[in-house]
Write a protein that holds these residues in place. Structure first.
Motif, PDB file in Angstrom:
ATOM      1  N   VAL A 128      37.466 -62.296  36.569  1.00  0.00           N
ATOM      2  CA  VAL A 128      37.204 -61.458  37.620  1.00  0.00           C
ATOM      3  C   VAL A 128      38.167 -61.309  38.321  1.00  0.00           C
ATOM      4  CG1 VAL A 128      35.664 -60.411  38.811  1.00  0.00           C
ATOM      5  CG2 VAL A 128      34.901 -62.339  37.001  1.00  0.00           C
ATOM      6  N   GLN A 130      39.251 -59.203  41.662  1.00  0.00           N
ATOM      7  CA  GLN A 130      39.003 -57.800  42.627  1.00  0.00           C
ATOM      8  C   GLN A 130      39.855 -57.459  42.878  1.00  0.00           C
ATOM      9  OE1 GLN A 130      37.546 -60.103  47.016  1.00  0.00           O
ATOM     10  NE2 GLN A 130      35.903 -59.268  46.554  1.00  0.00           N
ATOM     11  N   ILE A 141      38.808 -64.833  40.098  1.00  0.00           N
ATOM     12  CA  ILE A 141      38.517 -66.220  39.958  1.00  0.00           C
ATOM     13  C   ILE A 141      38.698 -66.048  38.085  1.00  0.00           C
ATOM     14  CG2 ILE A 141      35.802 -67.300  39.428  1.00  0.00           C
ATOM     15  CD1 ILE A 141      34.435 -65.754  41.880  1.00  0.00           C
ATOM     16  N   GLU A 143      37.573 -69.135  35.107  1.00  0.00           N
ATOM     17  CA  GLU A 143      36.222 -69.974  34.928  1.00  0.00           C
ATOM     18  C   GLU A 143      37.182 -70.256  33.229  1.00  0.00           C
ATOM     19  OE1 GLU A 143      32.739 -69.112  36.874  1.00  0.00           O
ATOM     20  OE2 GLU A 143      33.133 -67.626  34.824  1.00  0.00           O
ATOM     21  N   VAL A 163      35.118 -78.836  33.154  1.00  0.00           N
ATOM     22  CA  VAL A 163      35.486 -76.799  33.247  1.00  0.00           C
ATOM     23  C   VAL A 163      35.622 -76.630  35.201  1.00  0.00           C
ATOM     24  CG1 VAL A 163      32.583 -75.780  33.464  1.00  0.00           C
ATOM     25  CG2 VAL A 163      33.631 -77.372  31.464  1.00  0.00           C
ATOM     26  N   GLY A 164      35.493 -75.723  34.891  1.00  0.00           N
ATOM     27  CA  GLY A 164      35.889 -74.878  36.889  1.00  0.00           C
ATOM     28  C   GLY A 164      36.286 -73.572  36.877  1.00  0.00           C
ATOM     29  N   SER A 165      35.666 -73.754  38.053  1.00  0.00           N
ATOM     30  CA  SER A 165      36.500 -72.411  38.809  1.00  0.00           C
ATOM     31  C   SER A 165      37.203 -72.517  39.744  1.00  0.00           C
ATOM     32  CB  SER A 165      34.509 -71.938  39.552  1.00  0.00           C
ATOM     33  OG  SER A 165      33.941 -71.719  38.721  1.00  0.00           O
ATOM     34  N   PHE A 167      39.753 -70.004  42.961  1.00  0.00           N
ATOM     35  CA  PHE A 167      40.261 -69.466  43.188  1.00  0.00           C
ATOM     36  C   PHE A 167      41.971 -68.372  43.381  1.00  0.00           C
ATOM     37  CE2 PHE A 167      35.575 -67.350  44.308  1.00  0.00           C
ATOM     38  CZ  PHE A 167      35.451 -68.068  44.503  1.00  0.00           C
ATOM     39  N   ARG A 181      36.837 -75.809  42.166  1.00  0.00           N
ATOM     40  CA  ARG A 181      35.415 -76.512  41.901  1.00  0.00           C
ATOM     41  C   ARG A 181      35.775 -76.780  39.807  1.00  0.00           C
ATOM     42  NH1 ARG A 181      28.961 -77.484  41.551  1.00  0.00           N
ATOM     43  NH2 ARG A 181      28.948 -78.109  39.955  1.00  0.00           N
ATOM     44  N   ASP A 183      34.676 -79.439  37.251  1.00  0.00           N
ATOM     45  CA  ASP A 183      34.141 -80.543  36.868  1.00  0.00           C
ATOM     46  C   ASP A 183      34.307 -81.903  35.503  1.00  0.00           C
ATOM     47  OD1 ASP A 183      31.535 -80.620  38.662  1.00  0.00           O
ATOM     48  OD2 ASP A 183      31.334 -79.116  38.202  1.00  0.00           O
TER      49      ASP A 183
ATOM     50  N   ALA B  15      30.318 -74.088  43.068  1.00  0.00           N
ATOM     51  CA  ALA B  15      30.189 -72.773  42.798  1.00  0.00           C
ATOM     52  C   ALA B  15      29.482 -72.808  40.915  1.00  0.00           C
ATOM     53  CB  ALA B  15      31.591 -72.482  42.927  1.00  0.00           C
ATOM     54  N   GLY B  16      29.271 -72.635  40.709  1.00  0.00           N
ATOM     55  CA  GLY B  16      28.198 -73.133  39.203  1.00  0.00           C
ATOM     56  C   GLY B  16      29.647 -72.851  38.443  1.00  0.00           C
ATOM     57  N   VAL B  17      29.150 -72.826  37.120  1.00  0.00           N
ATOM     58  CA  VAL B  17      29.488 -72.594  35.447  1.00  0.00           C
ATOM     59  C   VAL B  17      28.757 -72.147  35.258  1.00  0.00           C
ATOM     60  CG1 VAL B  17      31.727 -73.319  36.694  1.00  0.00           C
ATOM     61  CG2 VAL B  17      29.815 -75.470  34.713  1.00  0.00           C
ATOM     62  N   PHE B 220      26.056 -67.581  45.354  1.00  0.00           N
ATOM     63  CA  PHE B 220      27.241 -68.162  44.537  1.00  0.00           C
ATOM     64  C   PHE B 220      27.393 -69.660  44.432  1.00  0.00           C
ATOM     65  CE2 PHE B 220      31.025 -69.715  47.518  1.00  0.00           C
ATOM     66  CZ  PHE B 220      31.956 -69.203  46.259  1.00  0.00           C
ATOM     67  N   ASP B 223      26.706 -68.934  40.756  1.00  0.00           N
ATOM     68  CA  ASP B 223      28.230 -68.480  39.973  1.00  0.00           C
ATOM     69  C   ASP B 223      29.223 -67.904  41.116  1.00  0.00           C
ATOM     70  OD1 ASP B 223      29.628 -66.193  38.788  1.00  0.00           O
ATOM     71  OD2 ASP B 223      27.923 -65.468  38.360  1.00  0.00           O
ATOM     72  N   PRO B 224      29.828 -68.292  40.691  1.00  0.00           N
ATOM     73  CA  PRO B 224      30.848 -68.523  42.071  1.00  0.00           C
ATOM     74  C   PRO B 224      31.783 -66.383  41.940  1.00  0.00           C
ATOM     75  CG  PRO B 224      32.105 -69.217  40.280  1.00  0.00           C
ATOM     76  CD  PRO B 224      30.469 -69.523  39.766  1.00  0.00           C
ATOM     77  N   THR B 225      31.150 -65.783  40.735  1.00  0.00           N
ATOM     78  CA  THR B 225      32.216 -64.299  40.606  1.00  0.00           C
ATOM     79  C   THR B 225      30.681 -63.441  41.559  1.00  0.00           C
ATOM     80  OG1 THR B 225      30.553 -64.070  38.533  1.00  0.00           O
ATOM     81  CG2 THR B 225      33.052 -64.766  38.505  1.00  0.00           C
ATOM     82  N   LEU B 227      30.678 -63.927  44.895  1.00  0.00           N
ATOM     83  CA  LEU B 227      31.136 -63.943  46.050  1.00  0.00           C
ATOM     84  C   LEU B 227      31.870 -62.289  45.801  1.00  0.00           C
ATOM     85  CD1 LEU B 227      32.372 -63.996  48.457  1.00  0.00           C
ATOM     86  CD2 LEU B 227      34.970 -65.017  47.114  1.00  0.00           C
TER      87      LEU B 227
END
Lengths: 199, 311
Positions: A128, A130, A141, A143, A163-165, A167, A181, A183, B15-17, B220, B223-225, B227
């Protein structure tokens, strides 16, 4: 039936050879994420559909960063134990923290001693982007889901799962990670019995 | 205005996934053998606020109608947001709009006039002169903007502390509920049907801000998106001088500042009249202003009972 599929897969993909998903030609070396989607999240009232090209272009740069990160952190045996090239993809304070999180973000400091090869790396990437008040990409972001089989020197297999996010923002023309973040949920696969699968 | 650069440093990013099941992974190697979990691990990092000095943001609500510049309306909502990065504490101090104070543009009048007379700069200078706080940033929205923000976010989850009738007829019931944008606006504007008038209205405005923070934090984490959704809703409906990078840092940091670490209070005073109009005379010096100006926050135990009207 399962055995047939496994054999077919073995023949198709060359057994122990690495399986490269269709993540496009821009992946470094021998790994690239499969890009599941890129979308824009504008700060303005511009409809996201009008920013598809902007998002796609930014997404290509972001994918490059994420491909490089996971290639260096897991797939590239030459980088095992020395992940400097991976940490270069983090910006500012995130870099020092990433180094401290080496055991989660990479195959680990002792990867060279622990593992022989890594097989079947694969991953999904969703982005995503911005855009700012001028509809230009500013933050993103990413993912990710990444999986691979790491063959240990004792012949056992560890299934790696990350698995992560992440920025990202643009720094000197490149997309760098400033927050994350992640895992890890690795699994140990027991050695198959000599008699094979019951199917 | 006192310019300051916010410095991004370590903090936790929740931040979740959600929605990204591993089952969708392609090309998973054949593993028809039992799997044993051998290691779950987690790593996270996010920029946050750093430093010993507090950060102050003036949060304003203008009564300007659609088509009218925000900075030319009367200021119906005035809040000092003080943030102390080191203590990881924050405080919202509401200033009643009827507070009768010296204006930066000259003369003495209700504080809400300062915006219409002097724009954001005039309002900031007036509040700075009144409180001793030096603001780093300001944020301003209007009636329409506020409605749009909460509608864009899918509503605002809030715990209403007591039941009352809104000035436009909405019956607000005590308890947890989700406001539409219009309900949130009415909740924040109702004055005559709450026990302590302007003071309770200001307190309720603070409650809205805290509810929004709690909701942001929850979304948040999942779901980090989220934000980006919040930033977009805000950006389209507020005017601010906070640069985007620093807005991001503030957003990340706000995930650290749970509502329990934020004190919500109102600067109260005595009711009087001036020129036939109802006004609020704030005490001077004001211990609440002195307290928040010193370090950016007021501990709940230090709040005089009269500064936390109705809940």
């Amino acid at each position: 039936m399962i055995a047939v599929l496994v054999i077919a897969g073995f023949l198709l993909f060359g057994g122990g050879k690495k399986l490269i998903p269709d993540g496009g030609p821009s992946g470094p070396g021998e790994f690239a994420f499969h890009l599941a989607g890129v979308q824009a999240s504008p700060l303005t009232r511009t409809p996201p559909s009008e920013l598809k090209d902007t998002a796609r272009e930014a997404g290509a740069g972001i994918k490059e960063t994420m491909d490089e990160l996971y290639f260096r952190a897991f797939v590239d045996t030459g980088s095992w134990g020395d992940y400097g090239a991976a940490f270069e993809l983090f910006d500012g304070d995130a870099q020092a923290r990433a180094e401290a999180d080496e055991e989660v973000l990479t195959l680990g400091a002792t990867a060279k001693d622990d593992f022989e090869t890594i097989e079947g790396p694969s991953g999904l990437l969703t982005i995503v982007v911005q855009t700012d008040k001028k509809d230009a990409p500013v933050t993103a972001i990413a993912e990710v889901q990444f999986q691979a089989d790491a063959q240990r020197k004792d012949d056992s297999t560890t299934q790696i799962s990350s698995v992560g996010s992440f920025f990202l923002r643009q720094v000197d023309g490149a997309w760098k990670i400033f927050a994350y973040r992640v895992d890890r949920d690795d699994q140990a696969a027991a050695a198959p019995s000599p008699s094979g699968s019951p199917s | 205005m006192r310019p300051r650069r916010l410095v991004a440093v370590l903090a936790s990013l929740a931040a979740g996934v959600a929605g990204l099941g591993l089952a969708t992974l392609q090309a998973t190697p054949a593993a028809s053998v039992p799997l044993l979990q051998i290691g779950k691990a987690h790593a996270e990092f996010a920029p946050s606020l750093q430093g010993d000095k507090p950060i102050f943001i003036l949060v304003l609500g203008s009564d300007s109608r659609p088509g009218t510049p925000l900075e030319r309306g009367l200021c119906d909502s005035i809040h000092i947001l003080g943030i102390n990065p080191a203590a990881k504490r924050a405080t919202l101090v509401g200033i009643p709009r009827d507070s009768y104070v010296p204006l930066s543009t000259g003369g003495t009048n209700k504080i809400n006039v300062a915006l219409a007379q002097g724009g954001a700069k005039g309002m900031i200078a007036t509040v700075e002169n009144l409180t001793g706080v030096r603001f780093d940033y300001y944020v301003i929205t209007g009636f329409d903007g506020m409605k749009r923000i909460f509608d864009a976010l899918g509503g605002l989850k809030i715990d209403v502390p007591y039941s009352f009738q809104g000035h436009e007829g909405t019956s607000f019931q005590e308890g947890k509920q989700t406001f539409t944008g219009a309900q949130a606006l009415e909740f924040s504007r109702t004055r005559k049907t709450v026990a302590h008038g302007d003071f309770d209205r200001s307190m309720n405005q603070g409650r809205l801000l805290l509810a929004a923070l709690a909701q942001f934090k929850t979304e948040f984490r999942k779901d980090p998106t989220a934000l980006f959704k919040w930033l977009a809703a805000g950006s389209r409906n507020v005017a601010t001088d906070v640069p985007l990078n620093e807005l991001l840092t503030l957003a990340f940091a706000s995930a650290e500042f749970g509502p329990k670490r934020i004190t919500n209070l109102v600067a109260v005073g005595s009711i009087g009249t001036a020129g036939g109009a109802s006004i609020v005379n704030l005490p001077s010096p004001n211990p609440i202003f002195q307290d928040v100006a010193a370090d950016g926050y007021v501990l709940p135990k230090d709040i005089p009972a009269e500064n936390a009207p109705s809940g």
